[in-house]
Write an enzyme that holds these catalytic residues in place. Structure first.
Site, PDB file in Angstrom:
ATOM      1  N   ASP A   1      -1.895  -0.607   5.799  1.00 51.97           N
ATOM      2  CA  ASP A   1      -2.228  -0.020   7.112  1.00 51.97           C
ATOM      3  C   ASP A   1      -3.716   0.215   7.327  1.00 51.97           C
ATOM      4  O   ASP A   1      -4.147   0.461   8.451  1.00 51.97           O
ATOM      5  CB  ASP A   1      -1.527   1.337   7.272  1.00 51.97           C
ATOM      6  CG  ASP A   1      -2.155   2.389   6.381  1.00 51.97           C
ATOM      7  OD1 ASP A   1      -2.132   2.194   5.148  1.00 51.97           O
ATOM      8  OD2 ASP A   1      -2.703   3.372   6.906  1.00 51.97           O
TER       9      ASP A   1
ATOM     10  N   ASP B   1       0.861  -1.171   0.000  1.00 51.88           N
ATOM     11  CA  ASP B   1       0.000   0.000   0.000  1.00 51.88           C
ATOM     12  C   ASP B   1       0.914   1.243   0.000  1.00 51.88           C
ATOM     13  O   ASP B   1       2.123   1.134   0.253  1.00 51.88           O
ATOM     14  CB  ASP B   1      -0.875  -0.063   1.263  1.00 51.88           C
ATOM     15  CG  ASP B   1      -1.602   1.230   1.528  1.00 51.88           C
ATOM     16  OD1 ASP B   1      -2.323   1.699   0.624  1.00 51.88           O
ATOM     17  OD2 ASP B   1      -1.452   1.786   2.635  1.00 51.88           O
ATOM     18  N   PHE B   2       0.352   2.411  -0.269  1.00 50.13           N
ATOM     19  CA  PHE B   2       1.183   3.628  -0.298  1.00 50.13           C
ATOM     20  C   PHE B   2       0.996   4.495   0.957  1.00 50.13           C
ATOM     21  O   PHE B   2       1.856   4.539   1.823  1.00 50.13           O
ATOM     22  CB  PHE B   2       0.890   4.428  -1.581  1.00 50.13           C
ATOM     23  CG  PHE B   2       1.627   5.739  -1.619  1.00 50.13           C
ATOM     24  CD1 PHE B   2       3.006   5.765  -1.669  1.00 50.13           C
ATOM     25  CD2 PHE B   2       0.928   6.941  -1.569  1.00 50.13           C
ATOM     26  CE1 PHE B   2       3.700   6.978  -1.668  1.00 50.13           C
ATOM     27  CE2 PHE B   2       1.604   8.145  -1.576  1.00 50.13           C
ATOM     28  CZ  PHE B   2       2.995   8.172  -1.631  1.00 50.13           C
ATOM     29  N   ASP B   3      -0.177   5.155   1.084  1.00 51.41           N
ATOM     30  CA  ASP B   3      -0.379   6.107   2.192  1.00 51.41           C
ATOM     31  C   ASP B   3      -0.367   5.382   3.534  1.00 51.41           C
ATOM     32  O   ASP B   3      -1.142   4.442   3.754  1.00 51.41           O
ATOM     33  CB  ASP B   3      -1.721   6.836   2.026  1.00 51.41           C
ATOM     34  CG  ASP B   3      -1.736   7.751   0.820  1.00 51.41           C
ATOM     35  OD1 ASP B   3      -1.282   8.888   0.938  1.00 51.41           O
ATOM     36  OD2 ASP B   3      -2.185   7.305  -0.257  1.00 51.41           O
TER      37      ASP B   3
HETATM   38 MG    MG Z   1      -2.815   3.157   3.438  1.00 48.74          MG
END
Ligand code: MG
Length: 266
Positions: free
Chosen positions: A207, A26-28
């Site tokens: 996350d 995932d990124f953010d």
């Molecule tokens: Mg995220």
């Protein structure tokens, strides 16, 4: 940076030793620490470097999986050559080398999305600090820059709109509410990447609540890592994006060792 947790430390060498591995992130909140302005989010430099070096080792494949549209995600992550992208929570997929799997809305869905967006804009017009983001198959209400009370108002307004547009799937994220007319998930995106790469094992790190759909499709040979608190299906947990940086650096060291042994063993 905190050390990688003991049990994960035991699982990583097994993962790194498989012939074909897919590293999906995932990124953010995973590669990038959270920032008030989503447009300012950037990956931690140690993670960018580790993923570039991992991608250069035979048998390692890299995929980015995000709620962001692919166009934004691919610009932002500073990817290695050959990386794959799952955007808009699985509604858009870019497998690299010109292979793109877009999920186009039909006319009825496109009309519903336009109505939904107009309805949200009306309901949220009086709430300060709210931003609407258009996606190919949906719309996102961002309230990270709103005061707490206004965030609550935004969620209430989004729920009222959802009652009027039940065909849309509404998902609560981290200071965002997302509406999607196509019900793709990060799990669907991971399944497409898996079919394409056919890895012996897959690592997925995320996350947010939407990453749970990704954790749910992993098998016994795979490794799942949740970043931060909250309930999760993931096998392992780390605290912060800085810990993800450590994890990727450890994985790189392990995979380099496997690669070195396989070269000298030939
Ligand atoms: Mg995220």
């Amino acid at each position: 940076m905190t050390p990688v947790p003991r049990q994960l430390h035991d699982a990583l060498p097994r993962f790194a030793a498989r012939d074909r591995i897919l590293v999906a992130l995932d990124f953010d909140g995973t590669l990038s620490p959270f920032v008030d302005d989503p447009q300012a989010a950037a990956p931690l430099p140690g993670s960018v470097q580790a993923l570039r070096e991992l991608a250069a080792i035979p048998g390692v494949f890299i995929g980015y999986i995000s709620g962001r549209p692919v166009a934004d995600l691919s610009r932002r992550v500073q990817p290695p050559d050959g990386a794959m992208f799952v955007g808009s929570h699985g509604a858009e997929i870019d497998l690299g080398a010109g292979k793109t799997a877009w999920i186009a809305l039909d006319d009825a869905e496109a009309a519903e999305l336009a109505d939904l967006r107009a309805d949200l804009a009306r309901e949220l017009a009086e709430v300060p600090g709210i931003r609407l983001e258009d996606k190919p198959a949906g719309v996102v209400v961002h309230f990270r820059q709103a005061a707490d009370a206004h965030g609550g108002l935004a969620v209430d307004a989004a729920r009222r709109v959802h009652v009027r547009h039940p065909r849309a799937k509404m998902t609560d994220g981290h200071q965002v509410v997302e509406f999607a007319l196509r019900h793709a998930s990060k799990g669907d995106g991971i399944a497409v990447l898996r079919d394409h790469v056919r890895p012996d094992a897959l690592l997925f790190v995320g996350d947010d609540t939407t990453d749970e759909d990704g954790f749910a499709v992993l098998g016994p040979d795979d490794v799942s890592v949740k970043v931060g608190g909250g309930e999760s299906l993931a096998q392992f947990r780390v605290g912060t994006p800085q810990d993800v940086e450590s994890l990727l650096s450890d994985l790189l060291t392990l995979r380099r060792e496997v690669d070195r042994c396989s070269v000298t063993g030939r």
